[in-house]
Design a protein around this motif. Structure first.
Motif, PDB file in Angstrom:
ATOM      1  N   GLY A 100       0.817  -1.211   0.000  1.00 50.75           N
ATOM      2  CA  GLY A 100       0.000   0.000   0.000  1.00 50.75           C
ATOM      3  C   GLY A 100       0.848   1.257   0.000  1.00 50.75           C
ATOM      4  N   PHE A 101       1.941   1.254   0.765  1.00 48.12           N
ATOM      5  CA  PHE A 101       2.817   2.429   0.804  1.00 48.12           C
ATOM      6  C   PHE A 101       3.496   2.643  -0.542  1.00 48.12           C
ATOM      7  CE2 PHE A 101       6.959   4.449   1.624  1.00 48.12           C
ATOM      8  CZ  PHE A 101       6.516   5.630   2.213  1.00 48.12           C
ATOM      9  N   PHE A 102       3.924   1.547  -1.180  1.00 49.81           N
ATOM     10  CA  PHE A 102       4.531   1.647  -2.514  1.00 49.81           C
ATOM     11  C   PHE A 102       3.540   2.249  -3.500  1.00 49.81           C
ATOM     12  CE2 PHE A 102       5.315   0.045  -6.763  1.00 49.81           C
ATOM     13  CZ  PHE A 102       6.671   0.278  -6.939  1.00 49.81           C
ATOM     14  N   GLN A 103       2.304   1.769  -3.482  1.00 51.50           N
ATOM     15  CA  GLN A 103       1.290   2.292  -4.399  1.00 51.50           C
ATOM     16  C   GLN A 103       0.946   3.745  -4.077  1.00 51.50           C
ATOM     17  OE1 GLN A 103      -1.621  -0.800  -3.595  1.00 51.50           O
ATOM     18  NE2 GLN A 103      -1.235  -1.758  -5.583  1.00 51.50           N
ATOM     19  N   PHE A 104       0.894   4.064  -2.795  1.00 56.56           N
ATOM     20  CA  PHE A 104       0.583   5.432  -2.372  1.00 56.56           C
ATOM     21  C   PHE A 104       1.617   6.418  -2.915  1.00 56.56           C
ATOM     22  CE2 PHE A 104       1.179   8.931   0.623  1.00 56.56           C
ATOM     23  CZ  PHE A 104      -0.118   9.434   0.736  1.00 56.56           C
ATOM     24  N   THR A 105       2.888   6.113  -2.725  1.00 58.30           N
ATOM     25  CA  THR A 105       3.929   7.037  -3.184  1.00 58.30           C
ATOM     26  C   THR A 105       3.994   7.100  -4.711  1.00 58.30           C
ATOM     27  OG1 THR A 105       5.565   5.252  -2.940  1.00 58.30           O
ATOM     28  CG2 THR A 105       5.336   6.804  -1.104  1.00 58.30           C
ATOM     29  N   SER A 106       3.766   5.961  -5.377  1.00 56.51           N
ATOM     30  CA  SER A 106       3.784   5.951  -6.841  1.00 56.51           C
ATOM     31  C   SER A 106       2.658   6.822  -7.400  1.00 56.51           C
ATOM     32  CB  SER A 106       3.637   4.522  -7.367  1.00 56.51           C
ATOM     33  OG  SER A 106       4.686   3.704  -6.929  1.00 56.51           O
ATOM     34  N   LEU A 107       1.467   6.652  -6.838  1.00 54.06           N
ATOM     35  CA  LEU A 107       0.319   7.439  -7.294  1.00 54.06           C
ATOM     36  C   LEU A 107       0.513   8.923  -7.011  1.00 54.06           C
ATOM     37  CD1 LEU A 107      -2.650   5.166  -6.136  1.00 54.06           C
ATOM     38  CD2 LEU A 107      -2.153   5.841  -8.488  1.00 54.06           C
ATOM     39  N   LEU A 108       0.988   9.209  -5.810  1.00 52.25           N
ATOM     40  CA  LEU A 108       1.158  10.608  -5.420  1.00 52.25           C
ATOM     41  C   LEU A 108       2.156  11.308  -6.340  1.00 52.25           C
ATOM     42  CD1 LEU A 108      -0.131  12.279  -3.168  1.00 52.25           C
ATOM     43  CD2 LEU A 108       1.906  11.904  -1.804  1.00 52.25           C
ATOM     44  N   TYR A 109       3.261  10.656  -6.605  1.00 57.68           N
ATOM     45  CA  TYR A 109       4.273  11.254  -7.491  1.00 57.68           C
ATOM     46  C   TYR A 109       3.706  11.475  -8.891  1.00 57.68           C
ATOM     47  CZ  TYR A 109       8.477  11.779 -10.311  1.00 57.68           C
ATOM     48  OH  TYR A 109       9.417  12.245 -11.203  1.00 57.68           O
ATOM     49  N   LEU A 110       3.012  10.481  -9.408  1.00 60.31           N
ATOM     50  CA  LEU A 110       2.476  10.576 -10.761  1.00 60.31           C
ATOM     51  C   LEU A 110       1.431  11.690 -10.862  1.00 60.31           C
ATOM     52  CD1 LEU A 110       2.945   8.980 -13.403  1.00 60.31           C
ATOM     53  CD2 LEU A 110       0.938   7.619 -12.826  1.00 60.31           C
ATOM     54  N   LEU A 111       0.537  11.764  -9.873  1.00 58.25           N
ATOM     55  CA  LEU A 111      -0.556  12.734  -9.931  1.00 58.25           C
ATOM     56  C   LEU A 111      -0.093  14.156  -9.658  1.00 58.25           C
ATOM     57  CD1 LEU A 111      -3.348  10.688  -8.109  1.00 58.25           C
ATOM     58  CD2 LEU A 111      -3.202  11.188 -10.546  1.00 58.25           C
ATOM     59  N   LEU A 112       0.953  14.304  -8.855  1.00 61.56           N
ATOM     60  CA  LEU A 112       1.401  15.649  -8.498  1.00 61.56           C
ATOM     61  C   LEU A 112       2.471  16.208  -9.428  1.00 61.56           C
ATOM     62  CD1 LEU A 112       1.580  15.503  -4.593  1.00 61.56           C
ATOM     63  CD2 LEU A 112      -0.192  16.547  -6.024  1.00 61.56           C
ATOM     64  N   TYR A 113       3.276  15.326 -10.025  1.00 61.77           N
ATOM     65  CA  TYR A 113       4.439  15.831 -10.760  1.00 61.77           C
ATOM     66  C   TYR A 113       4.470  15.436 -12.234  1.00 61.77           C
ATOM     67  CZ  TYR A 113       6.177  16.959  -6.146  1.00 61.77           C
ATOM     68  OH  TYR A 113       6.302  17.484  -4.880  1.00 61.77           O
ATOM     69  N   ILE A 114       3.740  14.417 -12.620  1.00 53.29           N
ATOM     70  CA  ILE A 114       3.796  13.946 -14.003  1.00 53.29           C
ATOM     71  C   ILE A 114       2.532  14.339 -14.783  1.00 53.29           C
ATOM     72  CG2 ILE A 114       4.098  11.952 -15.520  1.00 53.29           C
ATOM     73  CD1 ILE A 114       6.530  12.652 -13.779  1.00 53.29           C
ATOM     74  N   ILE A 115       1.376  14.083 -14.196  1.00 59.58           N
ATOM     75  CA  ILE A 115       0.113  14.445 -14.852  1.00 59.58           C
ATOM     76  C   ILE A 115       0.027  15.964 -14.982  1.00 59.58           C
ATOM     77  CG2 ILE A 115      -2.401  14.425 -14.613  1.00 59.58           C
ATOM     78  CD1 ILE A 115      -1.409  11.702 -15.211  1.00 59.58           C
ATOM     79  N   PRO A 116      -0.347  16.495 -16.150  1.00 61.43           N
ATOM     80  CA  PRO A 116      -0.516  17.951 -16.295  1.00 61.43           C
ATOM     81  C   PRO A 116      -1.514  18.485 -15.268  1.00 61.43           C
ATOM     82  CG  PRO A 116      -0.565  16.899 -18.445  1.00 61.43           C
ATOM     83  CD  PRO A 116      -0.563  15.786 -17.423  1.00 61.43           C
ATOM     84  N   PRO A 117      -1.245  19.647 -14.689  1.00 62.25           N
ATOM     85  CA  PRO A 117      -2.088  20.168 -13.608  1.00 62.25           C
ATOM     86  C   PRO A 117      -3.388  20.800 -14.079  1.00 62.25           C
ATOM     87  CG  PRO A 117      -0.329  21.709 -14.076  1.00 62.25           C
ATOM     88  CD  PRO A 117      -0.071  20.511 -14.952  1.00 62.25           C
ATOM     89  N   SER A 118      -3.708  20.667 -15.362  1.00 64.33           N
ATOM     90  CA  SER A 118      -4.884  21.352 -15.913  1.00 64.33           C
ATOM     91  C   SER A 118      -6.161  20.530 -15.807  1.00 64.33           C
ATOM     92  CB  SER A 118      -4.634  21.702 -17.383  1.00 64.33           C
ATOM     93  OG  SER A 118      -4.253  20.562 -18.130  1.00 64.33           O
ATOM     94  N   ALA A 119      -6.131  19.382 -15.105  1.00 63.18           N
ATOM     95  CA  ALA A 119      -7.330  18.545 -14.979  1.00 63.18           C
ATOM     96  C   ALA A 119      -8.379  19.237 -14.125  1.00 63.18           C
ATOM     97  CB  ALA A 119      -6.968  17.188 -14.392  1.00 63.18           C
ATOM     98  N   THR A 120      -9.630  18.871 -14.365  1.00 65.91           N
ATOM     99  CA  THR A 120     -10.749  19.399 -13.577  1.00 65.91           C
ATOM    100  C   THR A 120     -11.319  18.343 -12.630  1.00 65.91           C
ATOM    101  OG1 THR A 120     -12.217  18.829 -15.407  1.00 65.91           O
ATOM    102  CG2 THR A 120     -11.414  21.097 -15.316  1.00 65.91           C
ATOM    103  N   HIS A 121     -11.122  17.051 -12.973  1.00 66.99           N
ATOM    104  CA  HIS A 121     -11.682  15.961 -12.178  1.00 66.99           C
ATOM    105  C   HIS A 121     -10.665  14.831 -12.002  1.00 66.99           C
ATOM    106  CE1 HIS A 121     -15.162  17.939 -14.050  1.00 66.99           C
ATOM    107  NE2 HIS A 121     -15.911  17.477 -13.062  1.00 66.99           N
TER     108      HIS A 121
END
Length: 439
Positions: A100-121
């Motif tokens: 769970g911790f591995f998935q948490f950090t992977s998701l957090l990094y991807l959503l905060l730093y890789i995915i463009p910040p222009s999403a609405t949802h």
């Protein structure tokens, strides 16, 4: 300190303009290729003019339309290390926190730093609830994204089936309820599930039932196309002529080979039918057709069951286990005389996609009964409902009786279900949630 530095390094928030396309992060903590409903969501969002950032594991190929759509971009999640597998109750208790911790950090990094910040949802499937609900809510607050949950089932009920009654299950139920309440909107796969979300879990946001419906590529095939496909596929080619003239009935069951689908029910039914058919044919009564049972899918219990099947001495039944590519699966099930669903539901209020697929191609279903099944299968109209292996065996004898027209009548009911399609349903119910109703 390191967590504070990570937050300080966040890119600035994006403020969308009025004319900017809607952008949705679709979060699947699972194999994208084996998540058909979420793939359909992505295609619908893109079809209505939105942009999709799809996050998930790339273990099998998604639909070709999804890969070819310029408005959909896939961001693969790194798989957890193999030693963190949680396939048994003991391994789950030991390794689940680390996984769970591995998935948490992977998701957090991807959503905060890789995915463009222009999403609405942020749009996520549930289950799994841990850690996706926490990550989605956290990122939603930081980015001012609207969190939308597509409830396929309840994570705590799946967990209970895996490890039994345990304090972790109680925690999971509490976690799911608390974090679920913070979402902007919710979709449920049945009315029964929507009622639990509202009355038992105290969800306050809008809750809408969005039934699974088959997309356009699940369509009935004419007799000529069926024959050509059966003759061309290696699994069915030796039986194609017998299927075409009715001496063999093609039975399809799609399964994930997991504990919520008791495959022994089908084995019991097939053994009962085999005794019936071989006895009737030996006594030269009306010729009872043989069965070719094709079991599709992958999963942990497959090898054990297939080893058992190899030891059985069937006279009038053949069982084949195959993995069908995305383009072959709709064609194969469209050739079937009957589909079988062994899904029993850990919560009692979800519905199996495999039945929706079968109805999309106009094939009737024999389905194992549970609470919400009546929202999809109408017993005696588009299928039959059974409770145990003996009940399924009797249904097969009745439906495949050469003097009975019951299967033909159910076929007509299943064909009526082909008029209910995903796109129309999605446009009416889901598009407004993402601001896409006018696109």
């Amino acid at each position: 300190m390191s967590f504070t530095l990570m937050l300080m390094c966040l890119p600035t928030r994006h403020v969308p303009s009025k004319d900017e396309k809607a952008r949705v992060v679709v979060l699947v903590l699972g194999d994208i290729g084996r998540s058909p409903r979420m793939q359909y969501h992505c295609l619908s969002i893109a079809r209505k003019g939105g942009i999709v950032d799809l996050v998930g594991y790339e273990e099998s190929l998604p639909r070709p339309e999804l890969l070819e759509d310029a408005n959909i971009k896939i961001y693969p999640l790194p798989p957890p290390p193999k030693f963190l597998n949680t396939s048994t109750p003991l391994r789950f208790v030991i390794f689940a926190p680390f996984k769970g911790f591995f998935q948490f950090t992977s998701l957090l990094y991807l959503l905060l730093y890789i995915i463009p910040p222009s999403a609405t949802h942020i749009f996520l499937q549930n289950p799994p609830a841990i850690p996706t609900l926490l990550v989605a809510q956290f990122v939603g607050v930081l980015r001012r994204f609207k969190v939308v949950i597509d409830w396929h089932n309840f994570g705590w009920s799946v967990l209970r089936m895996k490890i039994g009654e345990h304090p972790i299950v109680w925690f999971s139920k509490f976690y799911e309820k608390m974090l679920g309440r913070g979402a902007y909107a919710h979709f449920a796969v049945t009315n029964a599930m929507a009622k639990i979300l509202k009355d038992t879990m105290g969800i306050r946001g809008p809750i809408q039932t969005l039934y699974d419906r088959p997309p356009e590529h699940f369509a009935p095939l004419d007799a000529r196309t069926q024959k050509e496909f059966l003759e061309s596929h290696t699994t069915t080619a030796p039986h194609a002529e017998a299927i075409d003239n009715g001496r063999t009935k093609l039975l399809i069951s799609s399964t994930s080979w997991t504990a919520d689908e008791d495959f022994s029910l089908l084995l019991t039914a097939l053994m009962s039918y085999d005794r019936h058919a071989s006895g009737a044919n030996f006594l030269k009564h009306d010729s009872v057709p043989s069965i070719l049972a094709i079991i599709t899918g992958k999963g942990p219990l497959r090898d054990g069951y297939m080893a058992t099947i190899e030891k059985l001495e069937f006279q009038c039944v053949t069982v084949e286990s195959v993995w069908l590519e995305a383009e072959d699966y709709p064609k194969m099930i469209a050739c079937a005389d009957l589909g079988v669903s062994l899904h029993t539901s850990t919560s009692g209020v979800d519905l199996p996609m495999k039945i929706v697929d079968l109805f999309g191609v106009g094939v009737p279903v024999a389905a194992c009964g549970f609470v919400a099944l009546g929202e999809l299968v109408k017993d005696g109209e588009n299928g039959v409902v059974f409770r145990d292996g003996e009940g399924l065996g009797e249904a097969l004898k009745k439906l495949f009786d050469p003097n009975s027209r019951e299967l033909e009548r159910l076929k007509m009911g299943a064909m009526r279900e082909t008029h209910e399609r995903w796109d129309e349903n999605w446009d009416k119910i889901a598009a407004p949630v993402f601001g896409l109703e006018k696109k």
